[in-house]
Design an enzyme around this catalytic site. Sequence first.
Site, PDB file in Angstrom:
ATOM      1  N   ASP A  78      74.143  31.763 -35.722  1.00  0.00           N
ATOM      2  CA  ASP A  78      73.891  31.792 -36.981  1.00  0.00           C
ATOM      3  C   ASP A  78      72.889  30.355 -37.141  1.00  0.00           C
ATOM      4  O   ASP A  78      72.107  30.387 -37.928  1.00  0.00           O
ATOM      5  CB  ASP A  78      74.665  31.640 -38.142  1.00  0.00           C
ATOM      6  CG  ASP A  78      75.963  30.768 -37.674  1.00  0.00           C
ATOM      7  OD1 ASP A  78      75.973  30.553 -36.601  1.00  0.00           O
ATOM      8  OD2 ASP A  78      76.502  30.024 -38.715  1.00  0.00           O
ATOM      9  N   ASP A  90      77.922  22.802 -39.684  1.00  0.00           N
ATOM     10  CA  ASP A  90      78.943  23.604 -40.707  1.00  0.00           C
ATOM     11  C   ASP A  90      79.845  22.829 -41.571  1.00  0.00           C
ATOM     12  O   ASP A  90      80.156  23.140 -42.600  1.00  0.00           O
ATOM     13  CB  ASP A  90      80.018  24.659 -39.483  1.00  0.00           C
ATOM     14  CG  ASP A  90      79.103  25.594 -38.957  1.00  0.00           C
ATOM     15  OD1 ASP A  90      78.256  25.928 -39.793  1.00  0.00           O
ATOM     16  OD2 ASP A  90      79.741  25.949 -37.899  1.00  0.00           O
ATOM     17  N   HIS A 134      75.011  25.506 -44.082  1.00  0.00           N
ATOM     18  CA  HIS A 134      75.046  26.523 -45.131  1.00  0.00           C
ATOM     19  C   HIS A 134      75.335  25.965 -46.631  1.00  0.00           C
ATOM     20  O   HIS A 134      75.953  25.004 -46.732  1.00  0.00           O
ATOM     21  CB  HIS A 134      76.249  27.338 -44.586  1.00  0.00           C
ATOM     22  CG  HIS A 134      76.468  27.928 -43.137  1.00  0.00           C
ATOM     23  ND1 HIS A 134      75.791  29.019 -42.953  1.00  0.00           N
ATOM     24  CD2 HIS A 134      77.403  27.517 -42.122  1.00  0.00           C
ATOM     25  CE1 HIS A 134      75.906  29.302 -41.759  1.00  0.00           C
ATOM     26  NE2 HIS A 134      76.876  28.465 -41.132  1.00  0.00           N
ATOM     27  N   TYR A 151      85.650  28.400 -47.526  1.00  0.00           N
ATOM     28  CA  TYR A 151      85.180  28.065 -46.269  1.00  0.00           C
ATOM     29  C   TYR A 151      86.240  26.979 -45.510  1.00  0.00           C
ATOM     30  O   TYR A 151      86.508  27.085 -44.222  1.00  0.00           O
ATOM     31  CB  TYR A 151      83.820  27.473 -46.699  1.00  0.00           C
ATOM     32  CG  TYR A 151      82.791  26.955 -45.469  1.00  0.00           C
ATOM     33  CD1 TYR A 151      81.902  27.964 -44.977  1.00  0.00           C
ATOM     34  CD2 TYR A 151      82.988  25.768 -44.522  1.00  0.00           C
ATOM     35  CE1 TYR A 151      80.947  27.623 -44.093  1.00  0.00           C
ATOM     36  CE2 TYR A 151      82.114  25.568 -43.539  1.00  0.00           C
ATOM     37  CZ  TYR A 151      81.281  26.665 -43.365  1.00  0.00           C
ATOM     38  OH  TYR A 151      80.350  26.265 -42.098  1.00  0.00           O
ATOM     39  N   HIS A 189      75.002  22.681 -33.112  1.00  0.00           N
ATOM     40  CA  HIS A 189      75.917  23.788 -33.042  1.00  0.00           C
ATOM     41  C   HIS A 189      75.269  24.856 -32.387  1.00  0.00           C
ATOM     42  O   HIS A 189      74.264  25.614 -33.115  1.00  0.00           O
ATOM     43  CB  HIS A 189      76.606  23.881 -34.215  1.00  0.00           C
ATOM     44  CG  HIS A 189      77.486  25.247 -34.251  1.00  0.00           C
ATOM     45  ND1 HIS A 189      78.520  25.295 -33.318  1.00  0.00           N
ATOM     46  CD2 HIS A 189      78.271  25.874 -35.352  1.00  0.00           C
ATOM     47  CE1 HIS A 189      79.361  26.281 -33.571  1.00  0.00           C
ATOM     48  NE2 HIS A 189      79.151  26.525 -34.884  1.00  0.00           N
ATOM     49  N   GLU A 214      76.423  28.276 -32.424  1.00  0.00           N
ATOM     50  CA  GLU A 214      76.719  29.334 -32.530  1.00  0.00           C
ATOM     51  C   GLU A 214      75.600  30.263 -33.150  1.00  0.00           C
ATOM     52  O   GLU A 214      74.658  29.552 -33.554  1.00  0.00           O
ATOM     53  CB  GLU A 214      77.757  29.528 -33.901  1.00  0.00           C
ATOM     54  CG  GLU A 214      78.506  30.800 -34.070  1.00  0.00           C
ATOM     55  CD  GLU A 214      79.880  30.422 -34.937  1.00  0.00           C
ATOM     56  OE1 GLU A 214      80.384  29.443 -35.560  1.00  0.00           O
ATOM     57  OE2 GLU A 214      80.549  31.629 -35.046  1.00  0.00           O
ATOM     58  N   HIS A 243      83.450  23.163 -35.819  1.00  0.00           N
ATOM     59  CA  HIS A 243      84.568  23.900 -35.497  1.00  0.00           C
ATOM     60  C   HIS A 243      84.677  24.664 -34.198  1.00  0.00           C
ATOM     61  O   HIS A 243      85.363  25.256 -33.827  1.00  0.00           O
ATOM     62  CB  HIS A 243      84.619  25.062 -36.680  1.00  0.00           C
ATOM     63  CG  HIS A 243      83.737  26.032 -36.824  1.00  0.00           C
ATOM     64  ND1 HIS A 243      84.166  27.617 -36.461  1.00  0.00           N
ATOM     65  CD2 HIS A 243      82.348  26.124 -36.758  1.00  0.00           C
ATOM     66  CE1 HIS A 243      82.986  28.192 -36.311  1.00  0.00           C
ATOM     67  NE2 HIS A 243      81.801  27.325 -36.657  1.00  0.00           N
ATOM     68  N   HIS A 268      80.923  36.342 -39.209  1.00  0.00           N
ATOM     69  CA  HIS A 268      81.914  36.296 -37.913  1.00  0.00           C
ATOM     70  C   HIS A 268      82.335  37.771 -37.663  1.00  0.00           C
ATOM     71  O   HIS A 268      83.466  38.234 -37.590  1.00  0.00           O
ATOM     72  CB  HIS A 268      83.034  35.413 -38.269  1.00  0.00           C
ATOM     73  CG  HIS A 268      82.880  33.908 -37.989  1.00  0.00           C
ATOM     74  ND1 HIS A 268      83.681  33.297 -38.621  1.00  0.00           N
ATOM     75  CD2 HIS A 268      81.812  33.299 -37.507  1.00  0.00           C
ATOM     76  CE1 HIS A 268      83.198  32.059 -38.467  1.00  0.00           C
ATOM     77  NE2 HIS A 268      81.949  32.077 -37.606  1.00  0.00           N
TER      78      HIS A 268
HETATM   79 FE1  FEO Z   1      79.997  27.833 -36.526  1.00  0.00          FE
HETATM   80 FE2  FEO Z   1      77.977  28.277 -39.135  1.00  0.00          FE
HETATM   81  O1  FEO Z   1      78.338  28.438 -37.335  1.00  0.00           O
END
Ligand code: FEO
Length: 396
Positions: free
Chosen positions: A83, A164, A225, A192, A79, A81, A145, A23
Site C-alpha cells: 500500500d 502506519d 493513512h 486501527y 515501509h 508493504e 508493524h 489486507h
Molecule cells: Fe503496513 Fe499501511 O501498510
Amino acid sequence: MGKKITDKVTWVGKVDWELKNFHGHEYSTNKGSSYNSYLIRDEKTVLIDTVWLPYDDEFVKNLKKEIDLNEIDYIIVNHSEVDHSGALPALMREIPDSPIYCTSNGAKFIKGQYHEDWNFVTVKTGDTLEIGSSTLTFVEAPMLHWPDSMMTYMSSENILFSNDAFGQHYATESLYNDMVDNSELYAEAIKYYANILTPFSKLVTKKIEEVLSFNLPLDMICTSHGVIWKNNPAQIVEKYLEWANDYQENQITIIYDTMWNSTRKMAEAIAAGIRSADSLVTVKLCNASLEDKNDIITEIFKSKAILLGSPTINRGCSYAIAGLMEMVKGMKFVNKKAAAFGSYGWAGDIMNLLSGLLEAAGFDLVNAGKKTLWVPDNDEVDSLKEFGASFVNQIK
Ligand code: FEO
C-alpha cells in the site's frame, strides 16, 4: 494534485474513498483510506513513500505535474508493504538510478516483492540525511508493524513521518485532524490500533518512549493513512501510550452466533443478568455472523471481559465463532477475562470447545461456562440471568 503542507512539504498521495477491504479481506475499511506520500523540496528533493499498486500510473502522472522526476534526489521507503511501495516499480521505470533509503529489512522485502535490484541505501536509527536547511533522521520501528518499518523525522519543519503508526483507514479530502469529525476520526484510529497494533503493544510503548527521549520538537505527525496530526499532535501519542498499556474500558462484550435463536436468547438473558448486577458497566452484544469482524475486535479491545457463545453444530461451534477466534488469538490480548456459553440438542461439548478457544487466545477463564439444552425455558432464562450476574462478581 499535491496539497501544500508547509513551504517545503507537499502531500502527493491518493485518497481512496472506494476501499472497503484491506489486507485482502482481513480488515474492513468502511470509511475508505488514503495512501499518503510526501514530497520534500529543500536544496535536495526527497519523496517519502508512494501509494498502493492500482494507483501507480495516476501517482506518477500527478507527481510529474509537481516536479520533473529527474529532480528527485532521494526516495525514502519507510515501509515496504504494497500500500506504500506499490507505485515504486512505475516510478523506478522513470528514474531507475535514484537511491532508495530504507532499513535493511526494507531492502530485502522490496526485493522479495518486486525482484528488482535498485540502488538501495540501508539506514539505521540515528542515521541522518542532510538535504539543505533540514536534516532527515531515521528511526527504525521494527514490528510496528512489520520488521522493516521505520519513521523519518524532518528538522526545520519538525515533522515526524510516522508511516502506519498513528494512522487511520479514513478517507477525507481534509488533510488535518482538526478539519474532520473527531468522533469518526477516533473511531477509526482505535479500530486501527486494535486490529493492527495490539499484538505489538509492548514495542509501541518502548518506541514512543525512545522517540520522546530525543526531545525533538514536534509540529506535525504525517502518517501514511488518514489525516495528518497537526493540531496538538501529542494527543495521538498520548492515546497510543494509553491503548498500549493493557487498555480497557468498563465494558463486557457478549459475542455469539445462533442458528435457531437459542444461543441468542441465552446471550440476551446473560446480558440482563449482568445489567441487574452492575448498572454502570457497558454491555454489548455482537452476533459474529452479522457484525463486522474488525468492529468486534475493537469491542474486545475495549472490554475488560467477554462472553463467547455458540450453538453446537456437528459437535463443534459455528464457523463465524471459530474464524473470529482465530483472528482474536493473533491479537494477543492480555488482562482480559472470559467465559463460554452455548446451546446443544443431543451431543457435543460446546463449553469445553469454546473455553479452549478462549484460553488459546490468552483470556483468563473465570468459570466453566453455561450450556443450555434446546431452547431456554423460563427457569433456564432465570438461571442464565444468575450466570450473568455471578460473572460480574467473578471478574471483579
Ligand atoms: Fe503496513 Fe499501511 O501498510
